[in-house]
Design an enzyme around this catalytic site. Structure first.
Site, PDB file in Angstrom:
ATOM      1  N   GLU A 227      -4.914  11.906   0.583  1.00  0.00           N
ATOM      2  CA  GLU A 227      -6.038  12.259   1.454  1.00  0.00           C
ATOM      3  C   GLU A 227      -5.673  12.130   2.925  1.00  0.00           C
ATOM      4  OE1 GLU A 227      -9.343  11.152  -1.876  1.00  0.00           O
ATOM      5  OE2 GLU A 227      -9.315   9.919  -0.092  1.00  0.00           O
TER       6      GLU A 227
ATOM      7  N   CYS B  51      -5.976  11.103  10.595  1.00  0.00           N
ATOM      8  CA  CYS B  51      -5.573   9.890   9.897  1.00  0.00           C
ATOM      9  C   CYS B  51      -4.724  10.316   8.696  1.00  0.00           C
ATOM     10  CB  CYS B  51      -6.845   9.160   9.462  1.00  0.00           C
ATOM     11  SG  CYS B  51      -6.551   7.679   8.507  1.00  0.00           S
TER      12      CYS B  51
ATOM     13  N   CYS C  57      -1.262   2.570  -3.145  1.00  0.00           N
ATOM     14  CA  CYS C  57      -0.768   1.471  -2.311  1.00  0.00           C
ATOM     15  C   CYS C  57      -0.491   0.273  -3.214  1.00  0.00           C
ATOM     16  CB  CYS C  57      -1.825   1.096  -1.265  1.00  0.00           C
ATOM     17  SG  CYS C  57      -1.228  -0.123  -0.061  1.00  0.00           S
TER      18      CYS C  57
ATOM     19  N   CYS D  34      -5.204  -5.148  -1.099  1.00  0.00           N
ATOM     20  CA  CYS D  34      -6.136  -5.884  -0.243  1.00  0.00           C
ATOM     21  C   CYS D  34      -7.497  -5.851  -0.940  1.00  0.00           C
ATOM     22  CB  CYS D  34      -6.210  -5.261   1.151  1.00  0.00           C
ATOM     23  SG  CYS D  34      -4.612  -5.332   2.000  1.00  0.00           S
TER      24      CYS D  34
ATOM     25  N   CYS E 277     -10.235  -2.991  -0.356  1.00  0.00           N
ATOM     26  CA  CYS E 277      -9.799  -1.613  -0.098  1.00  0.00           C
ATOM     27  C   CYS E 277      -9.730  -0.798  -1.383  1.00  0.00           C
ATOM     28  CB  CYS E 277      -8.422  -1.640   0.575  1.00  0.00           C
ATOM     29  SG  CYS E 277      -7.786   0.012   0.921  1.00  0.00           S
TER      30      CYS E 277
ATOM     31  N   CYS F  19     -12.701   4.180   6.384  1.00  0.00           N
ATOM     32  CA  CYS F  19     -11.620   3.224   6.096  1.00  0.00           C
ATOM     33  C   CYS F  19     -11.849   2.570   4.744  1.00  0.00           C
ATOM     34  CB  CYS F  19     -11.609   2.082   7.103  1.00  0.00           C
ATOM     35  SG  CYS F  19     -11.226   2.579   8.753  1.00  0.00           S
TER      36      CYS F  19
HETATM   37  N1  SAH Z   1      -1.772  -0.366   4.825  1.00  0.00           N
HETATM   38  C1  SAH Z   1      -1.979  -0.197   6.235  1.00  0.00           C
HETATM   39  C2  SAH Z   1      -2.588   1.154   6.576  1.00  0.00           C
HETATM   40  C3  SAH Z   1      -4.019   1.348   6.110  1.00  0.00           C
HETATM   41  S1  SAH Z   1      -5.051   1.319   7.494  1.00  0.00           S
HETATM   42  C4  SAH Z   1      -2.804  -1.334   6.769  1.00  0.00           C
HETATM   43  O1  SAH Z   1      -3.300  -2.139   5.982  1.00  0.00           O
HETATM   44  O2  SAH Z   1      -2.915  -1.467   7.982  1.00  0.00           O
HETATM   45  C5  SAH Z   1      -6.634   1.225   6.802  1.00  0.00           C
HETATM   46  C6  SAH Z   1      -7.449   0.122   7.457  1.00  0.00           C
HETATM   47  O3  SAH Z   1      -8.764   0.100   6.867  1.00  0.00           O
HETATM   48  C7  SAH Z   1      -6.841  -1.253   7.223  1.00  0.00           C
HETATM   49  O4  SAH Z   1      -7.065  -2.071   8.321  1.00  0.00           O
HETATM   50  C8  SAH Z   1      -7.665  -1.723   6.044  1.00  0.00           C
HETATM   51  O5  SAH Z   1      -7.596  -3.104   5.875  1.00  0.00           O
HETATM   52  C9  SAH Z   1      -9.034  -1.216   6.416  1.00  0.00           C
HETATM   53  N2  SAH Z   1      -9.944  -1.139   5.271  1.00  0.00           N
HETATM   54  C10 SAH Z   1      -9.624  -1.059   3.965  1.00  0.00           C
HETATM   55  N3  SAH Z   1     -10.730  -1.017   3.199  1.00  0.00           N
HETATM   56  C11 SAH Z   1     -11.780  -1.082   4.043  1.00  0.00           C
HETATM   57  C12 SAH Z   1     -13.188  -1.042   3.856  1.00  0.00           C
HETATM   58  N4  SAH Z   1     -13.728  -0.945   2.619  1.00  0.00           N
HETATM   59  N5  SAH Z   1     -13.959  -1.108   4.944  1.00  0.00           N
HETATM   60  C13 SAH Z   1     -13.427  -1.161   6.196  1.00  0.00           C
HETATM   61  N6  SAH Z   1     -12.100  -1.185   6.430  1.00  0.00           N
HETATM   62  C14 SAH Z   1     -11.291  -1.150   5.364  1.00  0.00           C
END
Ligand code: SAH
Length: 349
Positions: free
Chosen positions: A97, A110, A117, A121, A124, A340
């Site tokens: 995506e 983006c 991944c 986390c 996510c 995000c």
């Molecule tokens: N793996 C890299 C790139 C992904 S960036 C990283 O972790 O930085 C995507 C961003 O969105 C990251 O900061 C991630 O932690 C955040 N994110 C993931 N799930 C989310 C959610 N449900 N709500 C808000 N931010 C989220």
């Protein structure tokens, strides 16, 4: 780069220097590399037969030697706020995506760096998919070409953020090559200050990235203490906060004008207390930084909740009086699952 006979190479995996070598090894002037790059990356023309300032025999040869596309559009969704999400399909039928986010003064793309991944986390959606494979450079670059071509935005893409699916620093070589093409005045010509690579904290790769290409670094922090960060970002068990910050302080040219960007996803009752805010102020004191607070985008795959507005205000107030440069990121495209941490949602849940 000498091409193997009868073997088709994806053009978008080649750097400009490699294209120059290709022309030189075919006894042709190397400025052809720049002409072709202008067609592909600036005019979005991918059929060599249409590259009218190039000798016809060379056009035919390039048609044989290269393929120009890596991805095709599976689906495009348009949010009420103007955000566009592209679900794109690779040649081996994997889906990824890309999200295009219009704001008043910029149009940000983006991009994803991996299919799925491996980092898991806790909040996510992409992490829930598991990891399939790295994208190659052409698959990163093609996200730009396709999103530019198939969306209704007249404006050019001004910013690129590696904040889609995947962990860019676990696919560093392909990411650096893609960044070089984004930066190159002969290719996409995006200024370095408008390109951001985000990491969950793959510490041994951070300096390699920052010394290779002059991009912004964003770090997904989410907690200022190891016990909490271990739970939210499991990678922290391998690379704890102290190690992460030791490395960040070694980034060349780190300054107020060239700060580290931090993302902090705010989770109700988990990391949004006054105490958490004070810990964050203490951790970031003395580190040139800009902090992006992102109230969590809720999705059916996890129970995390967005904090109430007054809790967010109090949290932001403590950061501001602690002297941190902080912004509250407005969620974009959540109605189409493009915000995000929502990427990959529909296929997983
Ligand atoms: N793996 C890299 C790139 C992904 S960036 C990283 O972790 O930085 C995507 C961003 O969105 C990251 O900061 C991630 O932690 C955040 N994110 C993931 N799930 C989310 C959610 N449900 N709500 C808000 N931010 C989220």
């Amino acid at each position: 780069m000498a091409l193997q006979k009868g073997f088709t190479v994806n053009y978008k995996n080649m750097t400009l220097r490699e294209m120059q070598d290709y022309f030189l090894s075919n006894s042709l002037p190397k400025f052809r590399a720049e002409q072709v790059a202008a067609w592909v990356y600036q005019k979005n023309v991918e059929d060599p037969m249409m590259m009218s300032n190039i000798d016809i025999n060379l056009r035919k040869k390039m048609k044989k030697d290269f393929e120009f596309q890596s991805l095709r559009v599976e689906e495009l969704s348009y949010s009420e706020d103007g955000t566009v999400k592209g679900i794109l399909k690779t040649k081996d039928n994997n889906l990824l995506e890309s999200v295009l986010i219009p704001e008043s003064d910029r149009l940000t793309l983006c991009v994803s760096s991996q299919i799925g991944c491996s980092l898991k986390c806790s909040f996510c959606a992409t992490g829930k998919m598991g990891f399939t494979r790295n994208l190659d450079t052409s698959e990163i670059i093609d996200q730009f070409c396709i999103m530019k071509r198939y969306t209704h935005h007249e404006a050019s893409i001004t910013n690129v953020v590696f904040m889609g699916m995947g962990e860019p620093l676990l696919n560093l070589e392909a990411v650096i090559r893609a960044v070089e093409l984004f930066l190159s005045p002969k290719a996409f010509n995006i200024p370095a200050k408008r390109i951001t690579v985000s990491t969950a904290g793959v510490v041994p790769k951070i300096l390699q990235l920052c010394k290779s290409v002059p991009v912004n670094l964003a770090v997904s922090l989410h907690a200022a203490k190891d016990d909490l960060r271990n739970k939210l970002v499991p990678l922290n068990r391998k690379f704890p906060i102290a190690k992460l910050f030791e490395t960040l302080k070694e980034i060349p040219n780190l300054s107020k004008r060239h700060p580290v960007f931090f993302e902090y996803t705010l989770l109700s009752g988990i990391n949004d207390s006054k105490h958490d805010a004070r810990n964050l102020v203490a951790l970031l004191k003395g580190v040139p930084s800009k902090l992006n607070i992102i109230p969590v985008n809720q999705h059916s795959g996890s129970n995390f909740k967005t904090p109430e507005a007054n809790v967010i205000d109090t949290f932001m107030g403590i950061l501001a009086s602690g002297g941190l440069v902080t912004t509250l990121r407005k969620s974009r495209g959540s109605d189409i699952g493009a915000a995000c941490g929502q990427l990959a949602l529909r296929r997983v849940f």
